[in-house]
Structures are given as C-alpha cells and as structure tokens.
Write an enzyme that holds these catalytic residues in place. Structure first.
Site, mmCIF file in Angstrom:
data_model
loop_
_atom_site.group_PDB
_atom_site.id
_atom_site.type_symbol
_atom_site.label_atom_id
_atom_site.label_comp_id
_atom_site.label_asym_id
_atom_site.label_seq_id
_atom_site.Cartn_x
_atom_site.Cartn_y
_atom_site.Cartn_z
ATOM 1 N N TRP A 1 0.832 -1.215 0.000
ATOM 2 C CA TRP A 1 0.000 0.000 0.000
ATOM 3 C C TRP A 1 0.861 1.258 0.000
ATOM 4 C CZ3 TRP A 1 -4.458 -0.866 -1.825
ATOM 5 C CH2 TRP A 1 -5.161 -2.022 -1.506
ATOM 6 N N ASP B 1 -1.069 6.518 6.539
ATOM 7 C CA ASP B 1 -2.179 5.672 6.101
ATOM 8 C C ASP B 1 -2.432 4.694 7.246
ATOM 9 O OD1 ASP B 1 -3.866 3.790 5.039
ATOM 10 O OD2 ASP B 1 -2.630 3.325 3.277
ATOM 11 N N LYS C 1 -12.059 -1.528 7.276
ATOM 12 C CA LYS C 1 -11.379 -2.441 8.200
ATOM 13 C C LYS C 1 -11.880 -2.230 9.636
ATOM 14 C CE LYS C 1 -8.391 -2.900 4.585
ATOM 15 N NZ LYS C 1 -7.658 -2.054 3.629
HETATM 16 C C1 LIG Z 1 -7.139 -1.644 2.501
HETATM 17 C C2 LIG Z 1 -6.043 -0.669 2.474
HETATM 18 C C3 LIG Z 1 -5.964 0.338 1.496
HETATM 19 C C4 LIG Z 1 -6.933 0.424 0.330
HETATM 20 O O1 LIG Z 1 -8.181 0.843 0.713
HETATM 21 P P1 LIG Z 1 -9.295 1.151 -0.392
HETATM 22 O O2 LIG Z 1 -10.371 1.779 0.433
HETATM 23 O O3 LIG Z 1 -9.689 -0.148 -0.996
HETATM 24 O O4 LIG Z 1 -8.723 2.078 -1.385
HETATM 25 C C5 LIG Z 1 -4.939 1.248 1.586
HETATM 26 N N1 LIG Z 1 -4.018 1.191 2.568
HETATM 27 C C6 LIG Z 1 -4.052 0.220 3.515
HETATM 28 C C7 LIG Z 1 -3.018 0.209 4.590
HETATM 29 C C8 LIG Z 1 -5.061 -0.731 3.487
HETATM 30 O O5 LIG Z 1 -5.096 -1.679 4.434
#
Ligand SMILES: *Cc1c(COP(=O)(O)O)cnc(C)c1O
Length: 360
Positions: free
Chosen positions: A101, A172, A196
């Site tokens: 990511w 993030d 999540k």
């Molecule tokens: C799941 C995830 C993403 C992507 O999320 P989307 O909402 O599908 O764009 C980005 N960064 C991390 C750390 C993730 O776990």
C-alpha cells in the site's frame, strides 16, 4: 450459526452494530423512512454526521487544530489526493516503503512532483519495518508518508518515527485506526479507508491539520481539495450517507466497550494468543519479524502450499472464513480487527490445533 470472518477488508463489523443498522434500515427512529432515504441536509442526518464526528474526536482525542473529513473513493483515492494537495512545488516528499500500500501511495505521489523512498523492506517481502536510524530522511521534505499497519505483509509500527520540524508526518492508518491509542498531534494528516475498523467500504476518514489545507494549489479541482471538505463539513455534495451512519454506530460501540484503552488491551490479548499458538507449534510459521508483528493482520503458513489451500477450505467449512493470504504473499492471514471477538480467535486456534493433528 456464527461465522467468524477473518477477511482483511471489507471486514466483519461488531454484531451489535449490524443488528442496530438492520433495525433502523427501513424506519429510522420512527420517522417512517429508512436511513438511506434521508436528505443529507435534513435534521436527522445532520445529527448522524455531527455525532459521528463528535464521537470520533472524543475517542481519538483530536484537537480543534484538526478537521475530520469524510471523502469518497477509499484510501486509494487519498494516495493521489494527498499528493495533489500537500506535495509542495520545488520540494520533495519522503515515503517509507514498508508494504504494497505504501508503494502504491509513492507511485501516485510521483505523478504530482518529486518523491523519494527513505527506506524499503521490499527485498525481504516486507517482512519487517526498517529501523528508523537506517532511514535516509530529508529534513527539507514537504512531508513524510508512512503506513502504520501493513495489511498484506502483517507488520505494524510499534513506535513512530521522530517528527522533524516542518516535516508533517502523514499516515495511512487504514488497517489499524481506532485499534490503539496514538497521539494525533504527532501527525499532519491521518487517513483510513473505512472497511477495516470503521465501517463499510467506499469512504475514507481523513484527519488533517487545518493549516496544511492552505497549501493546495489553485488548480486542484473542488472535489479533490481538502479545504472543500473542511469548509463544507463534508457536505459540498451528497456524501456517502450510509457509510457515515454506520461509522457513527461503530464509534458508539467503541465508546460503549470502554474506548481505545480498553480496545487496545483486548486487541493485544487476541494477537498474543494467536501468535503464541503459531510460535508454540512446529507446524505453523510466521514469516514476520517478531518485533514488528501486526496486531491486526496475522500472517502465517503451514509447511506447504497444498496444506495452506486445504486449511483455507476446511476452515471455511468450519465457519472460519477469509483466511487465505493476500495473492502477493500467499499463505494464510487472519485479520483480527476490533470487531473480531476473542471467541473467534479461540475458535481459530482450536481449528489450527485440530488441523495440525490431522496433517502433521
Ligand atoms: C485496505 C487498504 C488500502 C486500500 O483501501 P481502499 O479503500 O480499498 O482504497 C490502503 N491502505 C491500507 C493500509 C489498506 O489496508
């Protein structure tokens, strides 16, 4: 029948939240309309969005220097949006390459300006977070971007890098937001896709220091400017009302069970139990450096790929779903976010023991 869903996302939500959403879906608070049918400017929805933000601020201890924004497009949209808004011309952004990511975020940043990697654990399949004293940081960087929990590889920052003066840290936190106590004021911006720990997919929750939003170049479109979300309280256009509503219910649930201090203890216990089961066996192995093991995404494997596949299949038949590792790393992954109860972790450990006994 209880099915424990170990999927990395969309992930399971607290049972109490699902039940309440079900009850309110067709008739919200006796108004005769369902929650998704309400005007985003009406009194009832105004209460929903205001309470969601208020609870979140309280839980995370967010000061008035920061805005909370609800933005469509998930965390991946933030990869480009943050660079469009915050990557200053003539400067360079620092990125930590600790997982797939973070690598995607870095790729997007380079579309809008100069960006450099300060570290990378890619060579060893992102099995650890490189020690901070090996990072090649630029004290003049426009910001530093990190991924607090690496969902695919199963690593997590236990401590965060030092904040350099004038280098805001952007994180993030998609897969560990609201799972532990963090100090929001150490960050310039925090963002997370909701699916999540916060609610349903399609929305990102963004915590941004208000002064940073002033950096945005005039050429950035209205819908992609943080200032639009700050000035209009995320109501410039029709926001994802159902996602905000469910997020609000999740914040109420977190408050009811005792907030982050309590959640963090439970999360630590769940992860400790699962890692102890893995480490205590000759059969299962975790490829992740011990010091950096994620308390949200537990990555492990059996002695071979055939057994991994059999494990996923038989576990699903035993109502333990979503255990297949990410397609990039293979093996197995148990995502144990806030909503996964200890009973789910215990059921998984029971299954693991039984599977080992049969296949050893
Ligand atoms: C799941 C995830 C993403 C992507 O999320 P989307 O909402 O599908 O764009 C980005 N960064 C991390 C750390 C993730 O776990």
């Amino acid at each position: 029948m209880t099915v424990y869903n170990f999927s990395a996302g969309p992930a399971m939500l607290p049972a109490a939240v699902m039940e309440r959403a079900k009850a309110e879906f067709c008739d919200y608070k006796g108004c005769g309309n369902g929650i998704v049918e309400l005007s985003h400017r009406g009194k009832l929805f105004t209460e929903v969005i205001e309470n969601a933000e208020k609870n979140f601020r309280e839980i995370m201890n967010i000061s008035d220097d920061y805005a909370v924004c609800f933005v469509q497009g998930g965390a991946s949209m933030q990869f480009c949006m943050l660079a469009m808004n915050l990557l200053e011309k003539g400067k360079s952004a620092d990125y930590a390459d600790t997982g797939v990511w973070g690598a995607k975020a870095f790729k997007e940043a380079k579309l809008f300006g100069d960006a450099k990697l300060v570290c990378s654990s890619k060579e060893t399949k992102y099995d650890h977070i490189p020690a901070f004293d090996t990072w090649t940081r630029n004290p003049e960087a426009t910001y530093l971007h990190i991924t607090s929990n690496n969902t695919v590889a199963g690593t997590q920052y236990m401590k965060f890098p030092e904040v350099l003066p004038n280098v805001p840290m952007i994180a993030d936190m998609s897969s560990d937001i609201m799972s532990r106590r963090i100090n929001v004021s150490d960050f310039g911006m925090i963002y997370a896709g909701a699916q999540k720990n916060l609610g349903p997919s399609g929305m990102a929750v963004v915590i941004i220091r208000k002064d940073l939003a002033a950096r945005t170049p005039a050429t950035v479109p209205t819908m992609l400017r943080y200032s639009t979300y700050i000035d209009e309280k995320s109501l410039f256009n029709t926001p994802p009302t159902f996602a905000i509503y469910l997020f609000g219910l999740v914040t109420e649930w977190v408050k009811e069970i005792g907030g982050l201090d309590k959640l963090e203890i439970i999360n630590n216990q769940k992860a400790a139990r699962l890692y102890a089961a893995i480490d205590g066996s000759e059969f299962y192995k975790s490829p992740v450096a011990k010091a950096d093991r994620s308390r949200m995404n537990v990555v492990f494997r059996t002695p071979n790929e055939e057994l991994d596949a059999a494990f996923v299949k038989e576990a699903a038949a035993a109502n333990l779903t979503g255990l297949k590792g990410h397609r990039l790393v293979g093996g197995l992954r148990a995502s144990i976010y806030n909503a996964m109860p200890m009973a789910g972790v215990e059921a998984l450990i029971g299954f693991m023991n039984e599977f080992e006994r049969k296949n050893r």
